[in-house]
Design an enzyme around this catalytic site. Sequence first.
Site, PDB file in Angstrom:
ATOM      1  N   HIS A  76      -6.986  -6.251  -0.725  1.00 47.82           N
ATOM      2  CA  HIS A  76      -5.911  -5.188  -0.764  1.00 47.82           C
ATOM      3  C   HIS A  76      -4.433  -5.870  -0.417  1.00 47.82           C
ATOM      4  CE1 HIS A  76      -4.111  -1.306  -0.375  1.00 47.82           C
ATOM      5  NE2 HIS A  76      -4.128  -1.399   0.958  1.00 47.82           N
TER       6      HIS A  76
ATOM      7  N   SER B 276       0.659  -1.202  -0.024  1.00 48.32           N
ATOM      8  CA  SER B 276      -0.130  -0.259  -0.007  1.00 48.32           C
ATOM      9  C   SER B 276       0.899   1.088  -0.032  1.00 48.32           C
ATOM     10  CB  SER B 276      -0.912   0.041   1.269  1.00 48.32           C
ATOM     11  OG  SER B 276      -2.086   0.834   0.935  1.00 48.32           O
TER      12      SER B 276
ATOM     13  N   ASP C  77      -8.550  -5.149  -5.823  1.00 46.89           N
ATOM     14  CA  ASP C  77      -8.272  -4.159  -4.779  1.00 46.89           C
ATOM     15  C   ASP C  77      -8.885  -2.697  -4.752  1.00 46.89           C
ATOM     16  OD1 ASP C  77      -6.748  -2.616  -2.928  1.00 46.89           O
ATOM     17  OD2 ASP C  77      -4.806  -3.314  -3.353  1.00 46.89           O
TER      18      ASP C  77
END
Length: 542
Positions: free
Chosen positions: A511, A263, A481
Amino acid sequence: MASTSGDRAAGRIGTRPSQGRPSHARPTVVAVAALLAGSLLAGCSDDGGGSDKGGGDSSASASAPAKSPGKTDDSGLPAKLTGQQLSWGECEGGGAGASDSAWKCATLKVPLDYEKPDGKTIGVALIRSVARDSTKRIGSLLFNFGGPGGSGVSTLPAAAPGYGALQERYDLVGFDPRGVERSGKVECRDDEATEKSFTTIDITPDTAAEEKAYFKDAAAFGAGCQEKSGELLPYVSTANAARDMDLMRIVLGDDKLHYLGYSYGTELGGTYAHLFPQRVGRLVLDAVVDPSADMVGHAKNQTRGFQRALENYLKDSGEDPEDGTQKIAALLKSLDRKPLPAAGGRELNEGLGTTGITQALYSESMWPQLTAALQAAEDGDGSPLLALADEYNNRDASGRYSTQMHSQRSISCVDTNVRPTPAQAKKLLPEFLEISPVFGGFLGWDAAGWCHKWPVPGEHKTPEVSAEGAAPILVIGTTGDSATPFEGARRMADELGKGVGVHLTFKGEGHGAYGGGNPCVDSTVEDYLLDHKVPQDGKVCS
């Protein structure tokens, strides 16, 4: 929505919104459980333990001698920093991993201001478990699980069971980036003010009075950061965190940096590669932040990503995506008019309802929980959705909030100089709402509210990640995602440069891909990290 960690929404993926922006600190199926459990290692002790250093890609012992304090280094930093001896000791607190003697903690001294490396220093908290097989040890593997604002000291021990293959040959190293938790955490407002903001501020203002209150609250948040953490606030940028990582590399004794970032951690990794291309070892960037998007671009990306995830959820539930979207949008509008009662005398309003939905869209495993929460809301009970929102906002049962949203917003805003005005945000709203009637209003307003009247200037429009001359970097995008749409991974690979960015697509949900149990993804990542087998650019796993 409520703020969270791990993606920047309006403007910064890896960020949570002031009033609930989606974020991406929910890395993988493995690490999600750790983050939601909220398990903490309360701190690091400077007592006991040796330096336990090893180097580069060699099979040096995990207890190789530390560098001489007087030795110079091509970093240009003073020897008192590059030659410092880390004192690895027991980790304080009762969180996950604290009782496991394999985990040790230490504090690294880094310059507050890298333009004044001989000046004031701050401490960056580290946690480490040494490689199980010292004879085949590769070096240290640093982790960042997202945010910005996520604590690696807390998360890594809880997530480590999913990294068993890596732990055989790497020292696993987590850290709290500057401004986060044990590394001089940024603080902006107390729990009472946080609760008041979540419960009284309309995240999609409909009147002039609501707009005024929305932006007044946004400005007050920044003013609180300045008042409580003003000395640190200008120095919590991603670029400075990347410089801290290079100092970690030096002090840990590694010639190259090996790194796994999820991320927001992909932006941090890309920034490191740009600043130190010759120091890149084996880097994996998973659930990638689009480096070509500015504040507004990220907000649009996330609006698309969460809408896409919502439609996938609705299809899986047997509902028509368009009809289901309209039903959920209508539910949120009704919460805007009249909040639902929830447990403990609390209420579920539009912002918290949106946040709860967002939380459940980070992982396919949470879809049944979302179904139950939406049904309860239709039946007049806001408690299940509110519980999801509390997880997203890091609120415990006693009403205490973590400071993650403070760190997240502070890092986000010092990174960006793209700060839309309220008038610009209003003009963009129709476009956001066309993308998603569920998430568009919130993220459209949030693009302006996130850094409204921020007390510190921003560094750039978009992060620079070009890394000519770096070793190949593995970049992973997941088609489902929600927080970091998969298109960003290809853009990251392209911007890293030809021969540097190696793109892998996972056709799936969630994710983050690595550690989620897909054999193709997991074996590709482990072949790369353990044996330096670089896959073909454009490889697809399903």
